[in-house]
Scaffold this motif. Structure first.
Motif, short mmCIF file in Angstrom:
data_model
loop_
_atom_site.label_atom_id
_atom_site.label_comp_id
_atom_site.label_asym_id
_atom_site.label_seq_id
_atom_site.Cartn_x
_atom_site.Cartn_y
_atom_site.Cartn_z
N LEU A 1 0.82 -1.20 0.00
CA LEU A 1 0.00 0.00 0.00
C LEU A 1 0.86 1.26 0.00
O LEU A 1 0.53 2.25 -0.68
CB LEU A 1 -0.93 0.00 1.21
N SER A 2 1.96 1.20 0.77
CA SER A 2 2.85 2.36 0.79
C SER A 2 3.47 2.59 -0.58
O SER A 2 3.56 3.73 -1.06
CB SER A 2 3.96 2.16 1.84
N GLY A 3 3.90 1.48 -1.25
CA GLY A 3 4.47 1.63 -2.59
C GLY A 3 3.44 2.12 -3.59
O GLY A 3 3.74 2.95 -4.47
N SER B 1 3.80 13.63 -12.21
CA SER B 1 4.32 13.64 -13.58
C SER B 1 3.25 14.13 -14.57
O SER B 1 3.54 14.90 -15.49
CB SER B 1 4.78 12.23 -13.97
N LEU B 2 2.00 13.65 -14.40
CA LEU B 2 0.92 14.08 -15.28
C LEU B 2 0.67 15.59 -15.15
O LEU B 2 0.44 16.28 -16.15
CB LEU B 2 -0.36 13.32 -14.94
N SER B 3 0.76 16.09 -13.94
CA SER B 3 0.57 17.53 -13.73
C SER B 3 1.68 18.32 -14.42
O SER B 3 1.42 19.35 -15.05
CB SER B 3 0.55 17.83 -12.23
N VAL B 4 2.90 17.82 -14.33
CA VAL B 4 4.01 18.50 -15.01
C VAL B 4 3.83 18.47 -16.52
O VAL B 4 4.06 19.46 -17.22
CB VAL B 4 5.35 17.85 -14.60
N LEU B 5 3.38 17.31 -17.06
CA LEU B 5 3.17 17.19 -18.50
C LEU B 5 2.10 18.15 -18.98
O LEU B 5 2.25 18.82 -20.02
CB LEU B 5 2.79 15.75 -18.84
N VAL B 6 0.99 18.22 -18.25
CA VAL B 6 -0.09 19.14 -18.64
C VAL B 6 0.39 20.58 -18.58
O VAL B 6 0.05 21.41 -19.44
CB VAL B 6 -1.31 18.91 -17.74
N TRP C 1 1.36 6.24 -7.14
CA TRP C 1 0.25 7.08 -7.62
C TRP C 1 0.59 8.56 -7.45
O TRP C 1 0.27 9.38 -8.33
CB TRP C 1 -1.02 6.72 -6.86
N SER C 2 1.22 8.89 -6.34
CA SER C 2 1.61 10.29 -6.13
C SER C 2 2.61 10.73 -7.19
O SER C 2 2.52 11.85 -7.72
CB SER C 2 2.20 10.45 -4.73
N ALA C 3 3.56 9.84 -7.54
CA ALA C 3 4.54 10.20 -8.57
C ALA C 3 3.86 10.33 -9.93
O ALA C 3 4.21 11.22 -10.73
CB ALA C 3 5.64 9.14 -8.62
N PHE C 4 2.88 9.43 -10.22
CA PHE C 4 2.17 9.51 -11.51
C PHE C 4 1.38 10.80 -11.63
O PHE C 4 1.40 11.47 -12.67
CB PHE C 4 1.22 8.31 -11.64
#
Length: 314
Positions: free
Chosen positions: A246-248, A259-264, A253-256
């Motif tokens: 669950l921690s991983g 990354s998606l926020s940076v891409l947008v 998910w937080s990293a995804f």
């Protein structure tokens, strides 16, 4: 004849006696002169070599006069550098920080650093504080800080610096006496060469004394004051740091999302430039294509070869 021989013999004896007396007086004079020169050299100003020898032997004399390390340690006692680390789970980050500041002031300490972080959600907060308190109040201060929240982790450490403290203190005393000895020799210097040599020696020893004094002051400060580092969080430290699926998954998910926020964000920043280029390039390409099509030569229709002539009727 006999009288003439006697007179000549007495003349020779007199001459010998006079010569012997002169030699004796000359020898006494030479001895007296050498004695006077020696006395003058002893009573005069010492040359630079003697000053240098006296200056360099001063450190040996100082080291010889220093007491043994065992006696010095017994006289200064044990010197300890103590530190502490605490992890606290608190209900309110700002309230806990305010209480810790009050505890530090109550114990005669100061707040060295304070860093508080707030996330997007109200419960997502953490922070770190470091305070310095007198070493004699370390245990009492820890006991008061533990009442601010739930203790998740606690660590205290002690480092024995007695040997370094005693050695540095002895070197400071020795170098102080050595510097004073050089100053006394400078006051007695009789030539410019002696003065220059002694001043160079004084500058070197004074620099070493300043360095040793700074080291001793730092050791005294470390022994007198104890730092306490407090990590604050409104979440459970164990839940945040516990490894597992669950921690991983949460970290992935937080990293995804990040990354998606940076891409947008990047696409939003590039899109205006793309639109501006399209407004310029699309008409330009259309015009170039039409121009190229207008320059193409017209192709004439290919003539069909004539067939054989029909036979004429007879």
């Amino acid at each position: 004849m006999k009288a003439r021989f006697t007179s000549a013999r007495w003349g020779r004896r007199a001459t010998s006696a006079v010569l012997a007396g002169l030699l004796t007086v000359g020898a006494l004079t030479a001895c007296g002169g050498s004695s006077d020169d020696s006395a003058t050299a002893d009573s005069g100003g010492a040359p630079a070599a003697q000053y240098d020898a006296a200056a360099k032997s001063g450190g040996d004399a100082d080291r010889a006069s220093v007491v043994s390390p065992e006696s010095a340690r017994a006289s200064v006692g044990q010197k300890l550098v103590r530190r502490a680390n605490l992890n606290l789970k608190v209900d309110s980050l700002t309230g806990a920080a305010q209480r810790i500041r009050a505890i530090a002031a109550q114990q005669g300490g100061v707040v060295v650093t304070e860093e508080l972080y707030s996330g997007e959600q109200a419960h997502d907060t953490s922070g770190t504080m470091t305070i310095n308190v007198p070493a004699t109040s370390l245990d009492a201060t820890i006991a008061l800080i533990e009442k601010v929240g739930d203790v998740q982790f606690r660590n205290t450490s002690s480092e024995d610096v007695t040997a370094a403290y005693v050695d540095t203190e002895a070197r400071v005393k020795s170098m102080t006496a050595s510097v004073q000895r050089i100053r006394d020799l400078i006051a007695k210097a009789s030539t410019v060469n002696d003065l220059v040599a002694l001043e160079n020696e004084l500058s070197q020893r004074q620099a070493e004394l300043d360095s040793l004094t700074a080291q001793l002051t730092n050791l005294k400060d470390q022994v007198a004051e104890s730092p306490i580092t407090i990590s604050l969080s409104t979440d459970d430290f164990e839940a945040v740091t516990a490894p597992g699926f669950l921690s991983g998954l949460k970290s992935g998910w937080s990293a995804f999302v990040t990354s998606l926020s940076v891409l947008v964000t990047v696409l939003g920043a590039v899109l205006p430039f793309v639109a501006a280029l399209a407004l310029v390039l699309v008409p330009l390409l259309w015009w170039l294509r039409r121009r190229r099509a207008g320059r193409l030569p017209l192709v004439a229709p290919v003539a069909q070869p004539a067939g054989p002539a029909p036979p004429s009727a007879g």
